[in-house]
Write a protein that holds these residues in place. Structure first.
Motif, short mmCIF file in Angstrom:
data_model
loop_
_atom_site.label_atom_id
_atom_site.label_comp_id
_atom_site.label_asym_id
_atom_site.label_seq_id
_atom_site.Cartn_x
_atom_site.Cartn_y
_atom_site.Cartn_z
N LEU A 264 -6.56 -13.01 2.68
CA LEU A 264 -7.87 -13.44 2.18
C LEU A 264 -8.96 -13.22 3.23
N SER A 265 -8.62 -13.40 4.51
CA SER A 265 -9.60 -13.17 5.58
C SER A 265 -9.99 -11.70 5.66
N ILE A 266 -9.01 -10.81 5.46
CA ILE A 266 -9.30 -9.38 5.47
C ILE A 266 -10.27 -9.03 4.35
N ILE A 267 -10.04 -9.57 3.17
CA ILE A 267 -10.94 -9.31 2.04
C ILE A 267 -12.34 -9.88 2.33
N ALA A 268 -12.38 -11.10 2.89
CA ALA A 268 -13.67 -11.74 3.16
C ALA A 268 -14.47 -10.96 4.20
N GLN A 269 -13.80 -10.45 5.25
CA GLN A 269 -14.50 -9.80 6.34
C GLN A 269 -14.86 -8.35 6.05
N THR A 270 -14.40 -7.82 4.96
CA THR A 270 -14.75 -6.44 4.60
C THR A 270 -15.64 -6.43 3.35
N ILE A 271 -15.05 -6.71 2.21
CA ILE A 271 -15.79 -6.59 0.94
C ILE A 271 -16.85 -7.68 0.81
N VAL A 272 -16.44 -8.93 0.97
CA VAL A 272 -17.37 -10.05 0.76
C VAL A 272 -18.50 -10.02 1.79
N LEU A 273 -18.16 -9.77 3.06
CA LEU A 273 -19.18 -9.74 4.10
C LEU A 273 -20.22 -8.66 3.83
N SER A 274 -19.77 -7.49 3.43
CA SER A 274 -20.69 -6.39 3.15
C SER A 274 -21.64 -6.75 2.00
N LEU A 275 -21.10 -7.35 0.93
CA LEU A 275 -21.93 -7.74 -0.20
C LEU A 275 -22.96 -8.80 0.18
N LEU A 276 -22.52 -9.78 0.99
CA LEU A 276 -23.43 -10.86 1.39
C LEU A 276 -24.53 -10.34 2.30
N ARG B 116 -25.88 -7.46 2.37
CA ARG B 116 -26.87 -6.68 1.60
C ARG B 116 -27.69 -7.56 0.67
N SER B 117 -27.09 -8.65 0.17
CA SER B 117 -27.78 -9.44 -0.85
C SER B 117 -28.59 -10.59 -0.27
N ILE B 118 -28.07 -11.31 0.73
CA ILE B 118 -28.79 -12.48 1.23
C ILE B 118 -29.23 -12.34 2.68
N GLY B 119 -28.83 -11.28 3.36
CA GLY B 119 -29.30 -11.07 4.73
C GLY B 119 -28.36 -11.63 5.78
N ILE C 161 -24.63 -15.99 8.00
CA ILE C 161 -24.12 -16.88 9.04
C ILE C 161 -24.13 -18.32 8.56
N LEU C 162 -25.23 -18.74 7.94
CA LEU C 162 -25.34 -20.12 7.46
C LEU C 162 -24.29 -20.41 6.39
N LEU C 163 -24.05 -19.43 5.51
CA LEU C 163 -23.04 -19.62 4.47
C LEU C 163 -21.65 -19.73 5.08
N GLY C 164 -21.36 -18.88 6.07
CA GLY C 164 -20.06 -18.96 6.74
C GLY C 164 -19.85 -20.30 7.43
N LEU C 165 -20.90 -20.82 8.06
CA LEU C 165 -20.80 -22.14 8.69
C LEU C 165 -20.61 -23.24 7.65
N GLY C 166 -21.25 -23.10 6.49
CA GLY C 166 -21.06 -24.07 5.42
C GLY C 166 -19.61 -24.09 4.93
N PHE C 167 -19.02 -22.89 4.77
CA PHE C 167 -17.61 -22.82 4.39
C PHE C 167 -16.72 -23.45 5.45
N GLN C 168 -17.06 -23.26 6.73
CA GLN C 168 -16.25 -23.83 7.80
C GLN C 168 -16.30 -25.36 7.79
#
Length: 469
Positions: free
Chosen positions: A271-283, A285-288, A293-300
């Motif tokens: 799941l981390s591999i998917i998050a750090q490749t596909i999800v990270l790239s989409l985020l 481009r879409s939210i900057g 970073i703020l979203l990742g800290l919120g998940f943490q």
């Protein structure tokens, strides 16, 4: 005077010899093809796969905290390839000594912690060869490769050790480490063009450049760098502590079997591999960058709070999925630092971030252990036996389930990441990380970068000042 000239000529010959290790006589970079992200990915994978086979961590902490900014700064001056070779060689040097001489193993691994900063050089390498809009995806790919190496190698090493013995595992890990070194020597081209380096090969290096505390002093002189470093420290401190105790916590407190722990690691890694490749790239481009970073800290924060209050195995699995999403934070932070730093400062800024993480690797486990201790939660290594495959109800490892908070260190970690989130709110989306100091401005005119386009009178000073002592 004559002696001084002889010494200078000898130093110049040594410098040119070092240069020829990386650059061919014709001036073209050694290696296979042009510098690419795939070169960096292979270097990271082989290094951590070799250590993962042994399930023995490298010694990091205060050593890498002091050395990472220095090694990053020197890679800005002399190029990345030689420091990739240096860090990988010394980081993997203790591996064959595990079976040759335990005394030498512990002696060498104590020193190798100084060079356990391959990530900072690799991230600087990637920054040299990617555009700003490509960088976050590239950093995510490097981080995902690191996760993939740790997902696959421990299980392979444990299986080979059980079937063929530990000696074979050490030999295999040594062979993979040698393969990594040979790959850097033969296949990895230099990524930093000589014209981008702030000093020529014959330029002297000042004590300020070699002082590991100099970059720390410069951190406080720029509010943006300070905010980023505080964010990294507060967010990675609980993560480092979690790595040291979480899987024992799963077995003893959550009653996971060894097979369940192995499955948990595998699923979390995928799941981390998917998050750090596909999800990270989409985020990105879409939210900057900053919002990612703020979203990742919120998940943490959510993940750590769930670990802290969770009392059932299914809660750990759900929190693990959230933890995979929180893994986007570090590559997003590295992309922000890289995107806003000058081209000739990538090594030193990535070294600063890696150094802060190294400090957390030293403090985090001690902090988690202390919090477990004051809450009377004792975690001990459990033997893997035939009767240990189910639930473990041994009285000496039993933890009273009437505790209101099963995992108090994780709640402390959630509070720490919450502070990191509040600090990160003040980081601007677009800025420049070149540090300024009133004491440097008088030297600005005489020590400016030869390729700089700095406007007259502008007081701009790079992180790595090329001055003489």
């Amino acid at each position: 005077m004559t002696q001084g000239k002889k010494k200078k000529r000898a130093a110049n010959r040594s410098i040119m010899l070092a240069k020829k290790i990386i650059i061919k006589d014709g001036g073209t970079p050694q290696g296979i093809g042009s510098p690419s992200v795939y070169h960096a990915v292979i270097v990271i994978f082989l290094e951590f796969f070799a250590w993962g086979l042994l399930t023995a961590p490298t010694l990091v902490g205060l050593l890498s905290f002091l050395s990472a900014p220095l090694i990053g700064a020197l890679s800005d001056v002399w190029g990345r390839k030689s420091f990739l070779l240096l860090t990988v060689f010394f980081t993997c040097a203790p591996i064959p000594l595990m079976k040759i001489s335990p005394w030498w193993y512990f002696a060498v691994i104590s020193v190798s912690g100084v060079f356990a900063v391959t990530f900072s050089v690799v991230f600087a390498y990637v920054a040299d060869i990617t555009q700003e809009h490509e960088r976050s995806m590239a950093y995510g790919l490097v981080s995902a490769t690191f996760a993939a190496s740790l997902v696959t190698s421990p299980a392979i090493g444990a299986y080979l050790g059980r079937v063929y013995g530990d000696s074979l595992v050490v030999v295999l890990a040594t062979a993979i480490a040698l393969l990594d070194i040979c790959f850097i020597l033969v296949a990895v081209p230099e990524s930093l063009p000589e014209k981008m380096r702030p000093a020529s090969w014959g330029a002297p290096i000042s004590w300020e450049q070699a002082d590991p505390f100099a970059s720390l002093k410069k951190v406080g002189q720029d509010s943006i760098v300070l905010l980023i470093c505080i964010t990294v420290f507060l967010s990675y401190l609980p993560e480092a502590g979690q790595y040291s105790s979480f899987f024992l916590y799963l077995r003893q407190i959550m009653k996971f079997s060894p097979e369940s722990v192995a499955a948990f690691i595998a699923v979390l890694g995928i799941l981390s591999i998917i998050a750090q490749t596909i999800v990270l790239s989409l985020l990105m481009r879409s939210i900057g960058n900053k919002n990612t970073i703020l979203l990742g800290l919120g998940f943490q924060i959510l993940q750590l709070a769930w670990y802290g209050f969770g009392s059932e195995p299914w809660m750990m699995w759900a929190a693990g999925a959230v933890a995979a999403m929180s893994s986007i934070t570090f590559p997003a932070v590295s992309a922000l630092v890289s995107r806003t730093a000058d081209a000739d400062q990538q090594g030193v800024v990535q070294g600063m971030i890696t150094g802060i993480r190294g400090l957390c690797n030293g403090l985090g486990p001690a902090l988690y252990g202390f919090i477990f201790y004051i809450f009377h939660v004792e975690l001990k290594e459990l033997p893997i036996t035939g009767t240990d495959l189910g639930t473990n109800t041994s009285p000496q490892h039993h933890f009273e389930q009437n505790s209101i908070i099963p995992g108090p260190p994780f709640l402390f970690g959630a509070c720490s990441v919450l502070l990191a989130l509040l600090v990160a709110l003040f980081i601007p989306e677009h800025t420049n990380l070149s540090l300024r100091s009133s004491s440097w401005r008088k030297h600005c005119g005489s020590h400016s970068h030869p390729h700089s386009t700095q406007a007259p009178g502008e007081a701009k000073e790079p992180l790595l000042q090329d001055t003489n002592v």
